[in-house]
Design a protein around this motif. Structure first.
Motif, mmCIF file in Angstrom:
data_model
loop_
_atom_site.group_PDB
_atom_site.id
_atom_site.type_symbol
_atom_site.label_atom_id
_atom_site.label_comp_id
_atom_site.label_asym_id
_atom_site.label_seq_id
_atom_site.Cartn_x
_atom_site.Cartn_y
_atom_site.Cartn_z
ATOM 1 N N UNK A 156 29.593 123.352 123.583
ATOM 2 C CA UNK A 156 31.052 123.637 123.284
ATOM 3 C C UNK A 156 31.554 123.185 122.103
ATOM 4 N N UNK A 157 31.032 122.403 121.464
ATOM 5 C CA UNK A 157 31.354 121.932 119.966
ATOM 6 C C UNK A 157 32.325 120.644 120.194
ATOM 7 N N UNK A 158 32.316 120.046 121.266
ATOM 8 C CA UNK A 158 33.189 119.097 121.667
ATOM 9 C C UNK A 158 32.660 117.624 120.861
ATOM 10 N N UNK A 159 31.325 117.882 120.372
ATOM 11 C CA UNK A 159 30.824 116.635 119.517
ATOM 12 C C UNK A 159 30.484 117.317 118.278
ATOM 13 N N UNK A 160 30.913 116.552 117.014
ATOM 14 C CA UNK A 160 30.523 116.841 115.696
ATOM 15 C C UNK A 160 30.077 115.712 115.117
ATOM 16 N N UNK A 161 29.207 115.789 114.284
ATOM 17 C CA UNK A 161 28.503 114.680 113.156
ATOM 18 C C UNK A 161 28.492 115.190 111.944
ATOM 19 N N UNK A 162 29.114 114.027 111.125
ATOM 20 C CA UNK A 162 29.299 114.394 109.626
ATOM 21 C C UNK A 162 29.790 113.610 108.887
ATOM 22 N N UNK A 163 30.510 113.557 107.830
ATOM 23 C CA UNK A 163 31.056 112.580 106.814
ATOM 24 C C UNK A 163 32.218 112.363 107.843
ATOM 25 N N UNK A 192 35.647 119.497 125.948
ATOM 26 C CA UNK A 192 34.515 119.145 126.742
ATOM 27 C C UNK A 192 34.608 119.564 128.090
ATOM 28 N N UNK A 193 33.292 120.056 128.638
ATOM 29 C CA UNK A 193 33.642 120.665 130.091
ATOM 30 C C UNK A 193 32.606 119.675 130.948
ATOM 31 N N UNK A 194 32.370 118.522 130.527
ATOM 32 C CA UNK A 194 31.493 117.690 131.321
ATOM 33 C C UNK A 194 30.296 118.388 131.837
ATOM 34 N N UNK A 195 29.530 118.989 131.043
ATOM 35 C CA UNK A 195 28.266 119.643 131.516
ATOM 36 C C UNK A 195 27.137 118.539 131.615
#
Length: 260
Positions: A153-160, A8-11
């Motif tokens: 940045x891919x700091x958040x992912x959603x899935x199983x 996370x870059x806090x954007x």
């Protein structure tokens, strides 16, 4: 949802996306000695990035933590809601039905993460719905939550969830091997398993202010919160009166729309 703090870059793109998708207004803010804005979650702000400044081995580190609903499997807010306005969706996320909420505030008292807030305009409890609002459910339509979609940045992912737990554990193992012995996957087991988990590089409570062992609230939270304000007789009748009033308000609004 898996939030990897190390990426996370806090954007705050997630904050903006959340407001845009849910059609929430920006809040008037002021300089209160922090880069954070607004100061706290509210009926208009469902995601807020925390800026944490720590000193490690003589060096200053910036850490960024996502503040939003963690969607507990054992959700205290749902347990204490006197009218059943809070429930879990098929995806496992915790949702507040605005048509049934009476604005009593018991959920705001029960949440161990201080997430639900009463909106001052609508008088109802509000929080992140993980984009599963009754009007349109992004997840049911095969889309990701707006915050996840916009994260650069891919700091958040959603899935199983099982897959995300495995990913989170792998990142934690790497952190421990690279000088972060207290790295931790927060939410894997807490409160029956959270549906928003955090990859942390240090102690949940000492650094990030998260409870190490959050507890599930019981229904007596309602009584404790209102004790001293109302008599036992009024307490018994209050939820039913508020539900009746809420139904009247909804019926009145529906009538006005129909006659327009």
């Amino acid at each position: 949802i898996l939030f990897d703090l190390t990426k996370c870059t806090a954007c705050r793109a997630c904050q903006v996306a959340c407001k845009q998708w849910n059609e929430h207004k920006g809040e008037e803010t002021s300089n209160w000695g922090s880069y954070e804005n607004p100061r706290e979650l509210s009926g208009e702000t469902w995601i807020k990035m925390r800026f944490i400044e720590v000193e490690r081995e003589g060096k200053l580190d910036w850490l960024f933590l996502r503040r939003s609903c963690l969607h507990c499997e054992e959700a205290s807010c749902a347990i204490v809601c006197p009218v059943g306005a809070i429930f879990k969706t098929d995806e496992g996320f915790v949702h507040i039905d605005q048509d049934w909420c009476i604005g009593c505030g018991t959920c705001t008292q029960a949440c161990p993460f201080n997430v639900p807030h009463i909106d001052h305009h609508a008088g109802l409890a509000m929080k992140c719905s993980a984009c599963t609002s009754v009007g349109y459910n992004r997840l049911a339509d095969g889309k990701k939550p707006a915050c996840v979609t916009t994260c650069p940045t891919g700091a958040l992912e959603y899935g199983d969830r099982d897959e995300l737990v495995a990913k989170g554990r792998a990142v934690v193992d790497k952190l421990k091997a690279n000088g972060h012995p207290k790295a931790y996957l927060y939410g894997e087991n807490e409160l029956g398993g959270l549906h928003v988990m955090y990859v942390l590089d240090d102690s949940p409570s000492a650094i990030y202010g998260l409870p190490d062992d959050p507890k599930v609230a019981t229904s007596d939270v309602v009584g404790k919160w209102l004790s001293g304000l109302v008599t036992a007789g009024v307490l018994t009748a209050l939820p039913f009166w508020l539900v009746f009033k809420r139904k009247q308000d909804l019926a009145s609004q529906s009538g006005k729309k129909g006659g327009a």
